[in-house]
Design a protein around this motif. Sequence first.
Motif, PDB file in Angstrom:
ATOM      1  N   SER A 213       4.345  -6.930  -0.056  1.00 20.53           N
ATOM      2  CA  SER A 213       3.132  -7.714  -0.309  1.00 20.53           C
ATOM      3  C   SER A 213       1.840  -6.688  -0.368  1.00 20.53           C
ATOM      4  O   SER A 213       0.914  -6.779  -1.213  1.00 20.53           O
ATOM      5  CB  SER A 213       2.827  -8.645   0.620  1.00 20.53           C
ATOM      6  N   SER A 214       1.824  -5.500   0.739  1.00 17.77           N
ATOM      7  CA  SER A 214       0.814  -4.454   0.873  1.00 17.77           C
ATOM      8  C   SER A 214       0.862  -3.688  -0.496  1.00 17.77           C
ATOM      9  O   SER A 214      -0.320  -3.427  -1.090  1.00 17.77           O
ATOM     10  CB  SER A 214       0.903  -3.719   1.938  1.00 17.77           C
TER      11      SER A 214
ATOM     12  N   ILE B 249      -0.910  -5.571  -3.296  1.00 14.66           N
ATOM     13  CA  ILE B 249      -2.317  -5.910  -3.216  1.00 14.66           C
ATOM     14  C   ILE B 249      -3.170  -4.399  -3.567  1.00 14.66           C
ATOM     15  O   ILE B 249      -4.140  -4.323  -4.372  1.00 14.66           O
ATOM     16  CB  ILE B 249      -2.817  -5.955  -1.703  1.00 14.66           C
TER      17      ILE B 249
ATOM     18  N   ALA C 240      -3.760  -3.650  -7.090  1.00 11.21           N
ATOM     19  CA  ALA C 240      -4.682  -4.165  -7.745  1.00 11.21           C
ATOM     20  C   ALA C 240      -6.056  -3.460  -8.034  1.00 11.21           C
ATOM     21  O   ALA C 240      -6.862  -3.824  -8.929  1.00 11.21           O
ATOM     22  CB  ALA C 240      -5.284  -5.491  -7.003  1.00 11.21           C
TER      23      ALA C 240
ATOM     24  N   LEU D 179      -7.127  -1.174   2.951  1.00 11.28           N
ATOM     25  CA  LEU D 179      -5.928  -1.342   2.984  1.00 11.28           C
ATOM     26  C   LEU D 179      -4.942   0.023   3.295  1.00 11.28           C
ATOM     27  O   LEU D 179      -4.068  -0.009   3.996  1.00 11.28           O
ATOM     28  CB  LEU D 179      -5.376  -1.543   1.335  1.00 11.28           C
TER      29      LEU D 179
ATOM     30  N   THR E 125      -3.578  -7.333 -12.709  1.00  9.89           N
ATOM     31  CA  THR E 125      -3.431  -7.256 -11.210  1.00  9.89           C
ATOM     32  C   THR E 125      -4.490  -8.271 -10.659  1.00  9.89           C
ATOM     33  O   THR E 125      -4.196  -8.319  -9.179  1.00  9.89           O
ATOM     34  CB  THR E 125      -4.314  -5.859 -10.921  1.00  9.89           C
TER      35      THR E 125
ATOM     36  N   PRO F  16      -1.027  -9.301  -6.910  1.00 14.02           N
ATOM     37  CA  PRO F  16      -1.241  -9.565  -5.416  1.00 14.02           C
ATOM     38  C   PRO F  16      -0.801 -10.848  -5.138  1.00 14.02           C
ATOM     39  O   PRO F  16       0.041 -10.947  -4.163  1.00 14.02           O
ATOM     40  CB  PRO F  16      -2.484  -9.098  -5.208  1.00 14.02           C
TER      41      PRO F  16
ATOM     42  N   ILE G  35       2.122 -11.381  -2.768  1.00 12.52           N
ATOM     43  CA  ILE G  35       2.233 -12.052  -1.122  1.00 12.52           C
ATOM     44  C   ILE G  35       3.088 -13.313  -1.060  1.00 12.52           C
ATOM     45  O   ILE G  35       3.675 -13.390  -0.207  1.00 12.52           O
ATOM     46  CB  ILE G  35       0.826 -12.340  -1.007  1.00 12.52           C
TER      47      ILE G  35
ATOM     48  N   HIS H 104      -5.741  -6.574   5.465  1.00  5.29           N
ATOM     49  CA  HIS H 104      -5.055  -6.851   3.946  1.00  5.29           C
ATOM     50  C   HIS H 104      -5.749  -7.671   3.305  1.00  5.29           C
ATOM     51  O   HIS H 104      -6.005  -7.647   2.016  1.00  5.29           O
ATOM     52  CB  HIS H 104      -3.609  -7.413   4.250  1.00  5.29           C
ATOM     53  N   PHE H 105      -6.040  -8.875   3.839  1.00  2.56           N
ATOM     54  CA  PHE H 105      -6.824  -9.997   2.961  1.00  2.56           C
ATOM     55  C   PHE H 105      -8.205  -9.320   2.716  1.00  2.56           C
ATOM     56  O   PHE H 105      -8.575  -9.880   1.580  1.00  2.56           O
ATOM     57  CB  PHE H 105      -6.826 -11.200   3.768  1.00  2.56           C
TER      58      PHE H 105
ATOM     59  N   MET I 289      -7.786  -7.037  -0.226  1.00  2.00           N
ATOM     60  CA  MET I 289      -7.576  -7.615  -1.372  1.00  2.00           C
ATOM     61  C   MET I 289      -8.545  -8.366  -2.172  1.00  2.00           C
ATOM     62  O   MET I 289      -8.905  -8.263  -3.277  1.00  2.00           O
ATOM     63  CB  MET I 289      -6.404  -8.720  -1.118  1.00  2.00           C
TER      64      MET I 289
END
Length: 295
Positions: free
Chosen positions: A99-100, A103, A106, A142, A256, A260, A264, A278-279, A282
């Motif tokens: 998931s990272s 992100i 993107a 990130l 992109t 993500p 996720i 992370h959020f 993103m």
Amino acid sequence: MKRISARNSGVVAWGALILLGLVWGSSFILIKRGLTAFSGSEVGALRMVAAGAFLLPVAVMSFPKLNRRHWGVLVVIGFLGSLIPAFLFAWAQTQLSSSSTGIINAVTPLNVLVVGAIFFHQTIARKQLLGLLMGLVGTVLLILAGSAESSTGFNAYSLLVVGATVCYGFSSNIIKQYTYDLTPQTITAVSLVLMLPIAAGYLFGYSSFLPTLEQQQAWWPFLAIVTLGVVGTALALIIFNKLVQLRSPVFAASVTYLVPMVAILWGFIDGESLNYQHFLGMLAILGGVYIANRL
């Protein structure tokens, strides 16, 4: 009649973009599965071998259509748009969650803009600089968000993903500038097949891929990467290259927005966790991409 045709073209473009987001958003979990049995280099090489072998018949039929200029351009596209990113993503995910990685990926549309401005004489509107700055802030967040083993601290493996997005920035602009007289199928098939000897040479000549494949538990990871190569690389790149020609490199790279979210979702299903950085990262990146595309 022209109005209907234009409307249909727009529907096709957006439909292809959504499909591409779903496919590429799922690619990171497939890489994760592949890494349970193979090294990062083996995953990258197997992905390229599967993609190149799948499109070999299309490439062979396309060879007579190419002139001397095409060969050089397609070699560069193969390296920057496929081979190098395949290895960088696999290496990165040895220390990053799927998931990272999705992100950080993107940031691609922003690098398309930057590369286009610096190397292809494209202009960046003054207000688009806000989008680039937001994307930079998100990327830094990130990179500082930690690795798979640690929730905080500088994560150098994130830079590998950033490097892959820079490669995409170059390949997207090169496709738009220099392959206008080739079909997306030709661009994708030939550029991947040109990378096939390199990937296959490493995979079968210098890695421990074949001994590992003899183990029964390696077959599911093997199938995951073959699926990634055929669907997530070969077929998806045909769609992406078509989008670049239909609209623009930035529009195509806007896939992109979706990647993500899908990454996720797969990470959540697989038990991965994300922290607030992370959020925030993103949101900053996606906000930057939105601004850069709208202004």
